[in-house]
Design a protein around this motif. Structure first.
Motif, PDB file in Angstrom:
ATOM      1  N   GLU A 112      79.169   2.729   2.869  1.00 17.97           N
ATOM      2  CA  GLU A 112      79.529   4.139   2.953  1.00 17.97           C
ATOM      3  C   GLU A 112      81.055   4.336   2.906  1.00 17.97           C
ATOM      4  N   THR A 113      81.793   3.365   3.400  1.00 15.01           N
ATOM      5  CA  THR A 113      83.252   3.429   3.362  1.00 15.01           C
ATOM      6  C   THR A 113      83.797   2.997   2.006  1.00 15.01           C
ATOM      7  N   LEU A 114      83.162   1.992   1.418  1.00 12.79           N
ATOM      8  CA  LEU A 114      83.651   1.422   0.156  1.00 12.79           C
ATOM      9  C   LEU A 114      83.446   2.358  -1.025  1.00 12.79           C
ATOM     10  N   LEU A 115      82.338   3.056  -1.087  1.00 16.37           N
ATOM     11  CA  LEU A 115      82.023   3.874  -2.263  1.00 16.37           C
ATOM     12  C   LEU A 115      83.095   4.923  -2.567  1.00 16.37           C
ATOM     13  N   PRO A 116      83.569   5.699  -1.590  1.00 15.59           N
ATOM     14  CA  PRO A 116      84.628   6.662  -1.910  1.00 15.59           C
ATOM     15  C   PRO A 116      85.905   5.986  -2.420  1.00 15.59           C
ATOM     16  N   GLU A 117      86.214   4.787  -1.919  1.00 22.06           N
ATOM     17  CA  GLU A 117      87.393   4.073  -2.394  1.00 22.06           C
ATOM     18  C   GLU A 117      87.224   3.644  -3.845  1.00 22.06           C
ATOM     19  N   LEU A 118      86.047   3.165  -4.188  1.00 21.80           N
ATOM     20  CA  LEU A 118      85.785   2.768  -5.575  1.00 21.80           C
ATOM     21  C   LEU A 118      85.864   3.970  -6.508  1.00 21.80           C
ATOM     22  N   ALA A 119      85.375   5.103  -6.036  1.00 21.34           N
ATOM     23  CA  ALA A 119      85.379   6.314  -6.875  1.00 21.34           C
ATOM     24  C   ALA A 119      86.792   6.796  -7.163  1.00 21.34           C
ATOM     25  N   GLU A 120      87.756   6.394  -6.360  1.00 25.90           N
ATOM     26  CA  GLU A 120      89.141   6.822  -6.562  1.00 25.90           C
ATOM     27  C   GLU A 120      89.922   5.912  -7.507  1.00 25.90           C
ATOM     28  N   VAL A 121      89.315   4.835  -7.965  1.00 29.55           N
ATOM     29  CA  VAL A 121      90.015   3.925  -8.881  1.00 29.55           C
ATOM     30  C   VAL A 121      90.304   4.653 -10.188  1.00 29.55           C
ATOM     31  N   ASP A 122      91.567   4.647 -10.614  1.00 23.07           N
ATOM     32  CA  ASP A 122      91.970   5.333 -11.837  1.00 23.07           C
ATOM     33  C   ASP A 122      91.194   4.795 -13.035  1.00 23.07           C
ATOM     34  N   GLY A 123      90.645   5.725 -13.812  1.00 22.04           N
ATOM     35  CA  GLY A 123      89.931   5.350 -15.022  1.00 22.04           C
ATOM     36  C   GLY A 123      88.433   5.247 -14.857  1.00 22.04           C
ATOM     37  N   ILE A 124      87.953   5.054 -13.641  1.00 18.67           N
ATOM     38  CA  ILE A 124      86.511   4.957 -13.413  1.00 18.67           C
ATOM     39  C   ILE A 124      85.921   6.355 -13.289  1.00 18.67           C
ATOM     40  N   GLU A 125      84.879   6.606 -14.061  1.00 22.03           N
ATOM     41  CA  GLU A 125      84.242   7.925 -14.064  1.00 22.03           C
ATOM     42  C   GLU A 125      82.941   7.975 -13.268  1.00 22.03           C
ATOM     43  N   ARG A 126      82.331   6.804 -13.071  1.00 20.97           N
ATOM     44  CA  ARG A 126      81.045   6.824 -12.361  1.00 20.97           C
ATOM     45  C   ARG A 126      80.833   5.485 -11.657  1.00 20.97           C
ATOM     46  N   ILE A 127      80.371   5.581 -10.416  1.00 23.58           N
ATOM     47  CA  ILE A 127      79.959   4.414  -9.643  1.00 23.58           C
ATOM     48  C   ILE A 127      78.460   4.534  -9.411  1.00 23.58           C
ATOM     49  N   ARG A 128      77.748   3.456  -9.678  1.00 31.59           N
ATOM     50  CA  ARG A 128      76.285   3.468  -9.514  1.00 31.59           C
ATOM     51  C   ARG A 128      75.891   2.301  -8.601  1.00 31.59           C
ATOM     52  N   VAL A 129      74.987   2.563  -7.689  1.00 29.44           N
ATOM     53  CA  VAL A 129      74.501   1.526  -6.781  1.00 29.44           C
ATOM     54  C   VAL A 129      73.055   1.201  -7.151  1.00 29.44           C
ATOM     55  N   SER A 130      72.779  -0.059  -7.390  1.00 30.31           N
ATOM     56  CA  SER A 130      71.420  -0.474  -7.732  1.00 30.31           C
ATOM     57  C   SER A 130      70.728  -1.092  -6.522  1.00 30.31           C
ATOM     58  N   TYR A 131      69.456  -1.278  -6.639  1.00 35.31           N
ATOM     59  CA  TYR A 131      68.600  -2.023  -5.714  1.00 35.31           C
ATOM     60  C   TYR A 131      68.837  -1.721  -4.238  1.00 35.31           C
ATOM     61  N   LEU A 132      68.128  -0.713  -3.772  1.00 33.72           N
ATOM     62  CA  LEU A 132      68.177  -0.276  -2.381  1.00 33.72           C
ATOM     63  C   LEU A 132      66.822  -0.511  -1.717  1.00 33.72           C
ATOM     64  N   GLN A 133      66.837  -1.014  -0.513  1.00 34.80           N
ATOM     65  CA  GLN A 133      65.609  -1.238   0.230  1.00 34.80           C
ATOM     66  C   GLN A 133      65.226   0.035   0.988  1.00 34.80           C
ATOM     67  N   PRO A 134      64.041   0.609   0.745  1.00 32.34           N
ATOM     68  CA  PRO A 134      63.630   1.831   1.456  1.00 32.34           C
ATOM     69  C   PRO A 134      63.688   1.680   2.975  1.00 32.34           C
ATOM     70  N   ALA A 135      63.295   0.515   3.487  1.00 35.21           N
ATOM     71  CA  ALA A 135      63.259   0.318   4.936  1.00 35.21           C
ATOM     72  C   ALA A 135      64.655   0.277   5.550  1.00 35.21           C
ATOM     73  N   GLU A 136      65.688   0.090   4.736  1.00 31.14           N
ATOM     74  CA  GLU A 136      67.056  -0.002   5.244  1.00 31.14           C
ATOM     75  C   GLU A 136      67.892   1.229   4.898  1.00 31.14           C
ATOM     76  N   MET A 137      67.283   2.229   4.270  1.00 32.35           N
ATOM     77  CA  MET A 137      68.034   3.446   3.968  1.00 32.35           C
ATOM     78  C   MET A 137      68.363   4.175   5.263  1.00 32.35           C
ATOM     79  N   ARG A 138      69.571   4.721   5.325  1.00 31.74           N
ATOM     80  CA  ARG A 138      70.048   5.401   6.519  1.00 31.74           C
ATOM     81  C   ARG A 138      70.682   6.730   6.119  1.00 31.74           C
TER      82      ARG A 138
END
Length: 489
Positions: free
Chosen positions: A257-283
């Motif tokens: 949750e902390t890393l994603l906003p930082e990645l989104a601020e990288v110059d030149g990157i237009e989209r960040i996508r996260v793959s493979y999420l475990q339903p039992a661990e979603m928060r």
């Protein structure tokens, strides 16, 4: 002048393998190997194999045999297997497939250049004995970060990057990082977030050859993303066996949750996508970040596998139809256009007609954008391989065909629900035959369909455009560009 040595990397399987291939490419280029696209033009053909299920293993063997045929009428002198199947079977694969001149495991990656040179020179590198890689790391996640274990795609402190690197090769996040060289020009690239898995699903052998879960440090992930942006990448897809566990071995299960906003601020990157999420661990916090952070795709690749409680328990998994539907409702309540996809196994040992009907109930109510369906088959070394109450092969095949037809119908209906939506589409290819093709936020590469744009004018790969959905072709969408979206948006 040093002798010219050429190598081609043939990659099978998932996006994690693609990252590993680019690490191998970086290491080889840094040691003077010339990378070529076509295996017939290479002295050594390296096949990065998949060891997940029988069909993938067969594809890997076929690729090795095809590369071996080149030795009779091409430049190719040696064929080498790397990747998951090579790691999983080691010397057993080498003995069963003499057409492969070498079978290299993950521990060989740091010395890949020397290994290939030995094989090319007619020498023999003894393949490792098959083993359970989970036993190489401490049981406690908190003690794993300093373990001296080869982790493809991770920083390797024992292997500092050379000071002078060829053009296009970089230590992607400082001297701790593996070398990486891109093997294509796509505006999309994967970044490994973690490796291995601590879950013990009864049907899955992956933890035995990929090992226990271990996260990459945020600084490494950020550094690699910045380097990819410099190479022209516009979309980064975070990959691992289980992204929802990221950070647990670093002392912070909410690190994603902390890393994603930082990645989104990288110059030149237009989209960040996260793959493979475990339903039992979603928060809740992770759902909030995925649905509200600019440039982070509201995309949920949820590993449901089934929805009947009895089948899920036999799989060593958690949840049921109603809980899964509630999770999807929560996501769409925060982001109505959010994408959701999943894979399912039918014909699992003990699965009843009532269980299958429960799965149908879930699929009908889930409104998933993409659905993968697999028929159960025994995987050696897994708990489920020893289960009783196995279904006959013809029953499994019948259920697979039935659920596959339903999935095709439901995903086509879901695509039709998107008529009239305005999407942010990343253009991936533009040519005379197919026109302009891209993907929206709810569509991951290779698996989830694409967007067919009605015009090519002014479009180039890597450009982000705003487009309105005007038609569908199965799971694919047809869309009209309404305006170009500026890169800084």
């Amino acid at each position: 002048m040093p002798e010219r040595r050429t190598v081609a990397l043939v990659t099978l399987g998932c996006a994690r393998n693609e990252v590993d291939s680019e690490e191998l490419a970086g290491r080889l280029a840094a040691d003077g190997w010339e990378l070529v696209e076509d295996a017939s033009d290479a002295d050594v053909a390296v096949v990065n194999t998949c060891g997940f299920v029988e069909a993938a293993k067969k594809d890997s063997v076929d690729a090795l045999l095809e590369a071996n045929d080149l030795k009779d009428h091409g430049r190719t002198q040696a064929v080498v297997a790397v990747g998951c199947m090579a790691e999983r079977y080691g010397k057993d694969l080498a003995e069963a497939l003499p057409e492969a001149d070498g079978v290299l495991g993950f521990d060989d990656y740091a010395d890949i250049s020397d290994r290939l040179q030995t094989i090319l020179s007619g020498g023999i590198h003894a393949s490792h004995a098959p083993r359970d890689r989970r036993k190489l790391l401490p049981i406690s996640p908190a003690e794993r970060q300093d373990a001296a274990v080869a982790l493809p795609g991770h920083a390797q402190p024992a292997v500092p990057a050379p000071a002078d690197l060829p053009e296009g090769v970089a230590p992607v996040s400082g001297p701790r990082a593996p070398l990486r060289r891109r093997l294509g020009t796509s505006p999309v690239a994967s970044v490994k977030l973690a490796s291995g898995c601590d879950r013990r699903c009864s049907f899955c052998a992956i933890p035995s050859f990929r090992g226990s879960f271990i996260s990459r440090r945020p600084s490494d992930v950020l550094g690699e993303t910045r380097w990819l942006a410099e190479q022209g990448v516009k979309e980064v897809m975070l990959v691992s066996e289980n992204n929802t566990s990221y950070g647990k071995d670093l002392g912070d299960i909410r690190l994603l949750e902390t890393l994603l906003p930082e990645l989104a601020e990288v110059d030149g990157i237009e989209r960040i996508r996260v793959s493979y999420l475990q339903p039992a661990e979603m928060r809740p916090g992770l759902i909030d970040v995925l649905t509200s952070t600019p440039k982070v795709a509201p995309y949920f690749d949820l590993s449901f596998q089934h929805s009947a409680p009895g089948v899920l328990r036999a799989m060593r998994r958690f949840g049921d139809t109603d809980r899964f539907l509630e999770l999807l409702d929560t996501i769409r309540g925060k982001a109505p256009q959010a994408g959701a996809r999943s894979n399912f196994i039918v014909g699992f040992p003990g699965e009843t007609e009532a269980d299958l009907a429960e799965l149908e109930r879930f699929l009908t109510g889930a409104r998933l954008d993409a659905i993968g369906v697999f028929g159960y088959s025994d995987e050696e070394g897994t708990e489920a391989a020893g289960y009783e109450n196995k279904l006959d092969a013809d029953v499994v095949a019948e259920r697979l065909a039935h659920i596959s037809r339903l999935a095709e119908e439901l995903t086509s209906q879901r695509a039709e629900e998107r008529l009239g939506e305005t999407l942010q589409v990343l253009v991936e290819s533009v040519d005379d035959e197919d026109g302009a093709v891209g993907r929206a936020a709810h569509q991951a590469p290779e698996t989830d369909g694409q967007v067919l744009l009605t015009t090519r004018e002014g479009l180039v790969p890597g450009r982000m455009v705003e487009a309105k959905v005007v038609g569908t072709e199965g799971v694919d969408l047809v869309a009209e560009c309404s305006e170009l979206v500026e890169a800084a948006r």
